[in-house]
Write a protein that holds these residues in place. Structure first.
Motif, short mmCIF file in Angstrom:
data_model
loop_
_atom_site.label_atom_id
_atom_site.label_comp_id
_atom_site.label_asym_id
_atom_site.label_seq_id
_atom_site.Cartn_x
_atom_site.Cartn_y
_atom_site.Cartn_z
N GLU A 24 28.86 32.69 3.42
CA GLU A 24 27.47 32.41 3.78
C GLU A 24 27.35 31.86 5.20
OE1 GLU A 24 24.78 33.16 2.14
OE2 GLU A 24 25.90 34.00 0.44
N ALA A 25 28.34 31.05 5.62
CA ALA A 25 28.28 30.46 6.97
C ALA A 25 28.33 31.55 8.03
CB ALA A 25 29.43 29.48 7.15
N VAL A 26 29.26 32.52 7.83
CA VAL A 26 29.38 33.61 8.80
C VAL A 26 28.09 34.42 8.84
CG1 VAL A 26 30.63 35.74 9.35
CG2 VAL A 26 31.88 33.75 8.53
N ALA A 57 25.04 33.42 8.03
CA ALA A 57 23.94 32.65 8.62
C ALA A 57 24.05 32.62 10.15
CB ALA A 57 23.96 31.22 8.06
N ILE A 58 25.29 32.37 10.65
CA ILE A 58 25.48 32.33 12.10
C ILE A 58 25.17 33.69 12.71
CG2 ILE A 58 27.19 32.04 13.93
CD1 ILE A 58 28.51 29.92 12.13
N GLY A 59 25.62 34.75 12.02
CA GLY A 59 25.36 36.11 12.51
C GLY A 59 23.87 36.39 12.61
N ILE A 60 23.13 36.02 11.54
CA ILE A 60 21.68 36.27 11.52
C ILE A 60 21.00 35.51 12.64
CG2 ILE A 60 19.58 35.84 10.18
CD1 ILE A 60 21.32 36.47 7.67
N CYS A 61 21.46 34.26 12.89
CA CYS A 61 20.85 33.49 13.99
C CYS A 61 21.18 34.11 15.34
CB CYS A 61 21.35 32.05 13.96
SG CYS A 61 20.81 31.14 12.54
N LEU A 62 22.41 34.66 15.47
CA LEU A 62 22.84 35.17 16.77
C LEU A 62 22.19 36.49 17.14
CD1 LEU A 62 26.67 34.46 17.09
CD2 LEU A 62 24.85 33.66 18.58
N VAL A 63 21.89 37.33 16.12
CA VAL A 63 21.37 38.67 16.42
C VAL A 63 20.12 38.63 17.30
CG1 VAL A 63 20.29 40.71 15.38
CG2 VAL A 63 22.48 39.90 14.54
N PRO A 64 19.04 37.90 16.90
CA PRO A 64 17.87 37.90 17.79
C PRO A 64 18.15 37.28 19.15
CG PRO A 64 17.58 36.35 15.99
CD PRO A 64 18.81 37.13 15.68
N ALA A 65 19.02 36.24 19.19
CA ALA A 65 19.32 35.59 20.46
C ALA A 65 20.03 36.55 21.41
CB ALA A 65 20.17 34.34 20.21
N THR A 123 24.71 43.35 19.94
CA THR A 123 23.79 42.91 18.90
C THR A 123 24.06 43.66 17.60
OG1 THR A 123 22.16 42.79 20.66
CG2 THR A 123 21.36 42.51 18.43
N PHE A 124 24.21 45.00 17.73
CA PHE A 124 24.43 45.81 16.53
C PHE A 124 25.82 45.58 15.97
CE2 PHE A 124 21.10 47.86 18.93
CZ PHE A 124 20.16 48.10 17.95
N LEU A 125 26.75 45.29 16.87
CA LEU A 125 28.11 44.99 16.43
C LEU A 125 28.12 43.72 15.58
CD1 LEU A 125 30.79 46.36 17.06
CD2 LEU A 125 31.19 44.61 18.76
N LEU A 126 27.26 42.75 15.95
CA LEU A 126 27.15 41.50 15.18
C LEU A 126 26.67 41.79 13.77
CD1 LEU A 126 25.58 38.90 17.60
CD2 LEU A 126 27.61 38.59 16.21
N VAL A 127 25.80 42.81 13.63
CA VAL A 127 25.32 43.19 12.30
C VAL A 127 26.50 43.64 11.44
CG1 VAL A 127 23.88 44.84 11.05
CG2 VAL A 127 23.03 43.79 13.15
N TRP A 128 27.44 44.37 12.05
CA TRP A 128 28.63 44.77 11.28
C TRP A 128 29.52 43.56 10.99
CZ3 TRP A 128 33.83 45.14 13.56
CH2 TRP A 128 34.79 45.49 12.62
N LEU A 129 29.71 42.69 12.01
CA LEU A 129 30.62 41.56 11.85
C LEU A 129 30.11 40.57 10.81
CD1 LEU A 129 31.78 40.70 15.47
CD2 LEU A 129 33.19 41.45 13.56
N ALA A 130 28.78 40.33 10.78
CA ALA A 130 28.24 39.32 9.87
C ALA A 130 27.59 39.96 8.65
CB ALA A 130 27.24 38.44 10.60
N GLY A 131 27.40 41.27 8.67
CA GLY A 131 26.78 41.95 7.52
C GLY A 131 27.75 42.93 6.91
N SER A 132 27.45 44.21 7.06
CA SER A 132 28.35 45.23 6.53
C SER A 132 28.23 46.50 7.35
CB SER A 132 28.00 45.55 5.08
OG SER A 132 26.76 46.21 5.04
#
Lengths: 77, 245
Positions: B103-105, B107-115, B144-153
């Motif tokens: 969950e921590a990863v 949450a941080i990913g979701i916060c980072l994407v818009p930033a 940004t999209f790479l973060l979606v993979w790293l923190a999502g799927s």
């Protein structure tokens, strides 16, 4: 030459040496990313922010990602 | 080859290389003493001539626009090569279930994407004013999209970046650069001649056709890196799927 330039160059040299002396592939990818970061600091000190930004995005984002995913592909095989 | 011969060969080569390196660096200007006239002239001229406060961007997209077009083609050609090599082999590969459960990863990913998205857009938009521009901002946007993979799927990443649209964006970016140059040629000016009004320095729209070329490059670079990432990530699913068959 300013002390801070010398420090920055020595830091970059040490990081480069660490990349060469490491044997684990994933560690090399992470260290290469860190080595690029030391170069970014050097470029910033030389007042070349555009070059620093290019080096930052390519060296610490794109390049390590491609390396890490390639290593992951190799390990999956 | 024995160890001794190998060391001798290495010693001769290293000594020769060191000699050449020292000889080559002896004549260069002292540290911090730049002697290039061209750079100094452009540093003084860019703000007055093109209303851009970042001379580097003025050089990249105006004074030396043709070089940038060549560089864009290099990126375009290499990404096309990667796609040609990897895309052909796969058809309907099941994607691995790689949702991040921490969950921590997430949450941080979701916060980072818009930033990171905002930062990328900012770096592209302010290319002519502050350090940055289409290339640097484009890579940040792709991250940004790479973060979606790293923190999502991977599934979320693929759904967010449908390949036909990414291909279209890539073509629009590279094509937009060339078409902007051709328009100048059509009305009798040199290729890539800056023909729009320059505006006032410090505004996002200033610099004539420079912001157009800047955004075209931003689109092309974002799409190029997205294609690169998805080809590599899909290749990984292909290999994993092949293993479980």
């Amino acid at each position: 030459m300013n002390v801070i330039y010398v420090f920055s160059i020595v830091l970059a040299g040490a990081a480069a040496l660490a990349v060469v002396l490491t044997t684990d592939l994933l560690r090399i990818a992470m260290l290469a990313s860190f080595y690029t970061l030391t170069l970014v600091i050097f470029f910033l000190l030389l007042q070349a922010p555009d070059v620093a930004l290019s080096e930052l995005v390519v060296g610490t984002i794109a390049y390590p990602v491609v390396l890490v995913v390639a290593i992951l592909i190799d390990r999956a095989e | 080859m024995t160890r001794r011969i190998r060391l001798t060969v290495f010693g001769v080569a290293a000594a020769g290389f060191a000699a050449l390196l020292i000889w080559g660096t002896l004549g260069i200007p002292d540290f911090g003493h730049y002697r290039g006239r061209y750079g100094q002239i452009l540093n003084h001229a860019a703000v007055k001539e093109r209303q851009t406060t970042n001379t580097v961007t003025a050089i990249v997209f105006d004074y030396r626009g043709l070089d940038t077009m060549g560089e864009e083609f290099i990126l375009f050609a290499s990404v096309t090569g990667v796609a040609l090599l990897l895309r052909e082999q796969r058809k309907d590969v099941p994607r691995p279930r790689d949702e991040v459960r921490n969950e921590a990863v997430r949450a941080i990913g979701i916060c980072l994407v818009p930033a990171v998205l905002t930062l990328g857009l900012w770096v592209v938009a302010h290319g002519a004013i502050t350090p940055g521009g289409g290339f640097q901002g484009g890579v940040i946007l792709s991250a940004t999209f790479l973060l979606v993979w790293l923190a999502g799927s991977l599934r979320t990443y693929v759904r967010l970046t449908p390949t036909p649209y990414v291909d279209l964006t890539e073509g629009t970016g590279v094509g937009g650069f060339v078409v902007t140059g051709l328009i100048a040629l059509l009305i009798g000016m040199p290729f890539l001649h800056n023909l729009l009004p320059y505006g006032l320095a410090g505004k996002l729209s200033s610099g004539g056709s420079l912001p157009i070329l800047n955004w075209a490059t931003g689109l092309a670079v974002t799409a190029a890196f997205l294609l690169l990432y998805s080809e590599f990530l899909e290749e990984r699913s292909f290999v994993i799927a092949g293993k479980h068959k």
